[in-house]
Design a protein around this motif. Structure first.
Motif, mmCIF file in Angstrom:
data_model
loop_
_atom_site.group_PDB
_atom_site.id
_atom_site.type_symbol
_atom_site.label_atom_id
_atom_site.label_comp_id
_atom_site.label_asym_id
_atom_site.label_seq_id
_atom_site.Cartn_x
_atom_site.Cartn_y
_atom_site.Cartn_z
ATOM 1 N N GLU A 120 7.373 -37.938 26.446
ATOM 2 C CA GLU A 120 8.148 -36.618 26.221
ATOM 3 C C GLU A 120 8.275 -35.930 27.158
ATOM 4 N N LEU A 121 6.903 -35.614 27.953
ATOM 5 C CA LEU A 121 7.322 -34.900 29.064
ATOM 6 C C LEU A 121 8.275 -35.444 30.378
ATOM 7 N N ARG A 122 8.206 -36.799 30.295
ATOM 8 C CA ARG A 122 9.189 -37.275 31.295
ATOM 9 C C ARG A 122 10.524 -37.072 30.739
ATOM 10 N N LYS A 123 10.911 -37.033 29.418
ATOM 11 C CA LYS A 123 12.370 -36.394 29.010
ATOM 12 C C LYS A 123 12.550 -34.927 29.338
ATOM 13 N N GLU A 124 11.358 -34.248 29.079
ATOM 14 C CA GLU A 124 11.501 -32.629 29.484
ATOM 15 C C GLU A 124 11.884 -32.686 31.211
ATOM 16 N N VAL A 131 6.407 -28.987 24.335
ATOM 17 C CA VAL A 131 6.322 -30.176 24.117
ATOM 18 C C VAL A 131 5.003 -30.587 23.154
ATOM 19 N N ALA A 132 3.967 -30.062 23.626
ATOM 20 C CA ALA A 132 2.641 -30.261 22.919
ATOM 21 C C ALA A 132 2.669 -29.700 21.781
ATOM 22 N N ARG A 133 3.219 -28.498 21.363
ATOM 23 C CA ARG A 133 3.374 -28.329 19.853
ATOM 24 C C ARG A 133 4.217 -29.064 19.046
ATOM 25 N N VAL A 186 -4.194 -29.375 24.119
ATOM 26 C CA VAL A 186 -3.385 -28.348 24.811
ATOM 27 C C VAL A 186 -4.114 -27.600 26.046
ATOM 28 N N ALA A 187 -5.299 -27.132 25.866
ATOM 29 C CA ALA A 187 -6.032 -26.758 26.840
ATOM 30 C C ALA A 187 -6.302 -27.524 28.000
#
Length: 483
Positions: free
Chosen positions: A26-30, A126-128, A137-138
């Motif tokens: 998902e981060l890669r998409k972001e 993305v994390a949420r 998340v931290a």
């Protein structure tokens, strides 16, 4: 979370954690739109990067941001690990680029902080969306900051290396310029002008050479050697200063540097660092023998203790300075210069046109090595002494002839009458009261000595040529007339 859905274990002191594999996806998409947003904010909020993103500059900024984002996602998926060696040249070129355009690291570090804030806002969403827990998340935030700290450290280190390289190059060029300026056979004006441009040194109208004693030996407890002692060999100076210590935060940014490639590329030489510098070193500070740009840097390059525009050789067999435009008095009054003159028993040569730089230095060295022990540090105040030192044999011959009437006296009588004679010649009228005040003796004693001198020297005391030769002989202070 099962084994197929997690990345490898962290390798950086607990900063990197185990995340679900889908997080990396998902981060890669972001990242597809995140790089453009970061660049937009950097250009909007940081003036140094507000120029249009065209040509090499635009390509370089985009490459830096996209590389940092892509590597972060790769490291999240791999659970940390070292920075990718293939990507290090990008981060290092960011640091070198700031030096190349003459900036400090402030703008680049501001871009790191800003880029990090923008990236974290998007990554937190993305994390949420993936319903990651509070602890995860931290941990994601900590890994983001760890990643940016590490790439920022690469930029800072590259900036410092490029700064040291540039200082060494500039030091060699200034060393070469000083060699040309103090040469007995100076080069053609066009060659000198080119050397000055290469050394980033404005050719002044007037200069003063400064003769120095050898450097104090570390741990000896002794001061600088006095005139007449041979200086020791040079010692390696401290490395040129580096940029300020970083306190980077996330993000990337940069300005137009040399194209990223290998880490060994060298930034163009900037102006010498002052403390500069740097000194600068600053004044900095070259040596008195020629070195090509490809050679190792001379032992004196840019030194902090001196004004930036003072050329200097501090460690060689003939240490010296060349001070530009000293007539204003501001440079010669600089406390850093005065401290060095005191530590190294320095003598400032006469202020002369640039073409006579070698003469000024030669006169300063002559006065330092052979002048009176109480000589003031400025040779401009002792031009008659320099004239007498130009041909010591001739002065001794003149002294032998003109001071012959004193030869048959006792040493004590010779000393008293020689000093009385010099005071008589240097006084406006040469009267007994003037001599008494000048020599701090009783007027009657002064009259007695004057009568004695008149008996010994007769008409020579009123002949202008004879008086000149007598004063010259006495100012040279041959041993037989020492008090």
């Amino acid at each position: 979370m099962n084994g197929s859905d997690t990345a490898a274990m962290p390798s950086f002191g607990g900063a990197w954690a185990v995340f679900p594999q889908r997080l990396g996806d998902e981060l890669r998409k972001e990242n597809r739109t995140l790089a453009a947003e970061i660049i937009h904010e950097i250009r909007r909020q940081i003036p140094e990067f507000s120029r249009p993103l065209s040509g090499k500059f635009g390509a370089f900024i985009r490459n830096g941001v996209e590389t940092a984002l892509a590597e972060f996602v790769d490291r999240v998926g791999e659970g940390g690990g070292e920075l990718d060696a293939r990507r290090l040249p990008v981060y290092r070129a960011l640091g070198r680029g700031e030096l190349a355009v003459g900036r400090s690291l402030d703008a680049l570090q501001a871009a790191y902080r800003l880029g990090g804030r923008v990236a974290w806002r998007r990554y937190a969403r993305v994390a949420r969306r993936l319903s990651l827990g509070t602890e995860a998340v931290a941990q994601l935030a900590e890994t983001a900051f760890t990643h940016i700290d590490e790439i920022a450290a690469e930029s800072v280190a590259a900036y410092a290396r490029a700064q040291a390289d540039a200082a060494g190059t500039l030091g060699r060029r200034r060393h070469r310029l000083l060699t040309l300026l103090i040469a007995s056979d100076p080069p053609a004006s066009d060659a000198l002008e080119q050397a000055a441009r290469d050394a980033e040194w404005a050719l002044p109208e007037m200069v003063a050479g400064v003769a120095l004693g050898p450097r104090r030996v570390a741990g000896s407890g002794a001061g600088a050697a006095g005139p007449g002692t041979a200086p020791p060999g040079g010692s390696q100076p401290p490395a040129p200063g580096t940029g300020g210590s970083p306190s980077p935060a996330p993000g990337t940014g940069g300005s137009q540097p040399p194209a990223p490639g290998t880490d060994g590329s060298q930034a163009p030489a900037p102006g010498t660092a002052g403390p500069q510098q740097s000194a600068s070193t600053p004044g900095g500070q070259p040596a008195a023998s020629a070195h090509d740009d490809g050679d190792a840097a001379p032992t004196s390059t840019l030194r902090k203790p001196l004004p930036q525009d003072v050329l200097a050789e501090l460690d060689g067999p003939a240490p010296c300075l060349l001070v530009p435009d000293p007539g204003s008095g501001t440079r010669l009054a600089d406390p850093r210069l005065h401290r060095l003159l005191h530590e190294r028993s320095g003598v400032i040569g006469p202020v002369v046109p640039l073409a006579q730089a070698a003469d000024s230095l030669r006169w300063a060295r002559t006065l330092r090595e052979h002048g009176p022990a109480a000589t003031h540090r400025e040779a401009d105040r002792h031009l008659p002494d320099l004239l007498l030192l130009a041909d010591p044999a001739l002065v001794r011959l003149m002294a032998t002839r003109r001071l012959a009437p004193l030869a048959d006296l006792t040493p004590k009588q010779r000393s008293r009458l020689a000093h009385t004679l010099l005071a008589h010649l240097q006084s406006p009228h040469g009267s007994a009261p003037e001599l008494a005040e000048r020599l701090d003796i009783h007027p009657q004693t002064a009259r007695q000595r004057l009568h004695h001198l008149q008996r010994l020297f007769g008409p020579a005391l009123t002949d202008p040529d004879a008086r000149f030769e007598l004063e010259a002989a006495l100012r040279a202070k041959p041993p037989e007339t020492q008090p």
